[in-house]
Design a protein around this motif. Sequence first.
Motif, PDB file in Angstrom:
ATOM      1  N   ARG A  55     -30.656  56.204  13.570  1.00 34.59           N
ATOM      2  CA  ARG A  55     -30.298  55.570  14.793  1.00 34.59           C
ATOM      3  C   ARG A  55     -29.795  56.377  15.862  1.00 34.59           C
ATOM      4  O   ARG A  55     -30.013  56.533  16.932  1.00 34.59           O
ATOM      5  CB  ARG A  55     -29.349  54.390  14.779  1.00 34.59           C
ATOM      6  CG  ARG A  55     -29.233  53.458  16.027  1.00 34.59           C
ATOM      7  CD  ARG A  55     -28.073  52.632  15.921  1.00 34.59           C
ATOM      8  NE  ARG A  55     -26.812  53.199  15.887  1.00 34.59           N
ATOM      9  CZ  ARG A  55     -26.254  53.691  16.814  1.00 34.59           C
ATOM     10  NH1 ARG A  55     -26.682  53.594  18.100  1.00 34.59           N
ATOM     11  NH2 ARG A  55     -25.030  54.120  16.755  1.00 34.59           N
ATOM     12  N   ARG A  56     -28.821  57.304  15.370  1.00 37.89           N
ATOM     13  CA  ARG A  56     -28.020  58.229  16.376  1.00 37.89           C
ATOM     14  C   ARG A  56     -28.983  59.358  16.744  1.00 37.89           C
ATOM     15  O   ARG A  56     -28.769  59.995  17.891  1.00 37.89           O
ATOM     16  CB  ARG A  56     -26.850  58.708  15.708  1.00 37.89           C
ATOM     17  CG  ARG A  56     -25.790  57.681  15.547  1.00 37.89           C
ATOM     18  CD  ARG A  56     -24.414  58.216  15.021  1.00 37.89           C
ATOM     19  NE  ARG A  56     -23.475  57.210  14.628  1.00 37.89           N
ATOM     20  CZ  ARG A  56     -21.974  57.484  14.610  1.00 37.89           C
ATOM     21  NH1 ARG A  56     -21.766  58.523  14.895  1.00 37.89           N
ATOM     22  NH2 ARG A  56     -21.301  56.319  14.315  1.00 37.89           N
ATOM     23  N   SER A  66     -36.720  56.499  13.813  1.00 40.59           N
ATOM     24  CA  SER A  66     -36.765  55.200  12.945  1.00 40.59           C
ATOM     25  C   SER A  66     -36.126  55.550  11.682  1.00 40.59           C
ATOM     26  O   SER A  66     -35.874  56.806  11.243  1.00 40.59           O
ATOM     27  CB  SER A  66     -38.498  55.121  12.575  1.00 40.59           C
ATOM     28  OG  SER A  66     -38.992  55.974  11.687  1.00 40.59           O
ATOM     29  N   PRO A  67     -35.903  54.335  10.884  1.00 41.80           N
ATOM     30  CA  PRO A  67     -35.031  54.408   9.669  1.00 41.80           C
ATOM     31  C   PRO A  67     -35.748  55.173   8.572  1.00 41.80           C
ATOM     32  O   PRO A  67     -35.455  55.912   7.645  1.00 41.80           O
ATOM     33  CB  PRO A  67     -34.878  53.081   9.358  1.00 41.80           C
ATOM     34  CG  PRO A  67     -34.802  52.245  10.517  1.00 41.80           C
ATOM     35  CD  PRO A  67     -35.854  53.046  11.376  1.00 41.80           C
ATOM     36  N   ARG A 102     -29.426  54.866   7.781  1.00 41.06           N
ATOM     37  CA  ARG A 102     -30.067  54.020   9.044  1.00 41.06           C
ATOM     38  C   ARG A 102     -29.305  54.533  10.201  1.00 41.06           C
ATOM     39  O   ARG A 102     -29.782  54.766  11.490  1.00 41.06           O
ATOM     40  CB  ARG A 102     -30.103  52.552   8.577  1.00 41.06           C
ATOM     41  CG  ARG A 102     -30.356  51.837   9.763  1.00 41.06           C
ATOM     42  CD  ARG A 102     -30.298  50.512   9.530  1.00 41.06           C
ATOM     43  NE  ARG A 102     -31.468  49.976   8.304  1.00 41.06           N
ATOM     44  CZ  ARG A 102     -32.715  49.719   8.688  1.00 41.06           C
ATOM     45  NH1 ARG A 102     -33.224  49.689   9.706  1.00 41.06           N
ATOM     46  NH2 ARG A 102     -33.402  49.506   7.683  1.00 41.06           N
ATOM     47  N   GLU A 103     -27.875  54.433  10.132  1.00 37.45           N
ATOM     48  CA  GLU A 103     -27.225  54.855  11.294  1.00 37.45           C
ATOM     49  C   GLU A 103     -27.466  56.496  11.652  1.00 37.45           C
ATOM     50  O   GLU A 103     -27.526  56.522  12.742  1.00 37.45           O
ATOM     51  CB  GLU A 103     -25.700  54.615  10.931  1.00 37.45           C
ATOM     52  CG  GLU A 103     -24.691  54.883  12.020  1.00 37.45           C
ATOM     53  CD  GLU A 103     -24.730  54.035  13.301  1.00 37.45           C
ATOM     54  OE1 GLU A 103     -24.216  54.756  14.265  1.00 37.45           O
ATOM     55  OE2 GLU A 103     -25.547  53.180  13.155  1.00 37.45           O
TER      56      GLU A 103
END
Length: 199
Positions: free
Chosen positions: A40-41, A45-46, A36-37
């Motif tokens: 985000r970076r 989307s996840p 997920r991170e």
Amino acid sequence: MTDKSRPYHHGDLRAALIAAAEAVITERGVDGFSLREAARRAGVSPAAPGHHFGDARGLLTAVATAAFTELGDVLTAAAAIPGNRRTRLEAQGAAYVGFALAHPAAFDLMWRRAVVDAADPDFAAAGRRAFAMLDEVVRAGQPAIADPLDPALAPTVAAWSLVHGFAKLAVEDVFGSDPGTRERAAAALLPAVLACLEV
């Protein structure tokens, strides 16, 4: 390794996710990695990483593959320097340790079979190439060996074990944690360690 400074743009999602994953493990370590991170970076989307890598294991395998590719490149460059086999082996040893010190998180990931897919064809090929570059110097002029358990590879495995162990010790600050100590230890000790090999 990928260029972390390049911004994501349409059509470059795979590279953006690999760069983001590299950044996450560099900051948090392999055990602190979050898919997920990374998404985000990368500004997506996840769910987006799943389209390219399937899951976290797939993305980490791609990062490890890129690391093995770069390691193979630095070993190839070191093997090409002028000099005898001992000189080139020392250059490869220094390149191997230098790679580990420059990319400690990726270096850790490369050997973490619990979190990467060792059967992935690209990962396996990149690892074999890096080993082949070392083998080419250690067993100079001898035919390549396909079976990784062939006893004839013992000199190469001995060299690899010494250099890999030295790299792990340096990364873990066994030689000291003051700035520059790792590099000074590699310069002062590694040639003498490799001189213990009868190759």
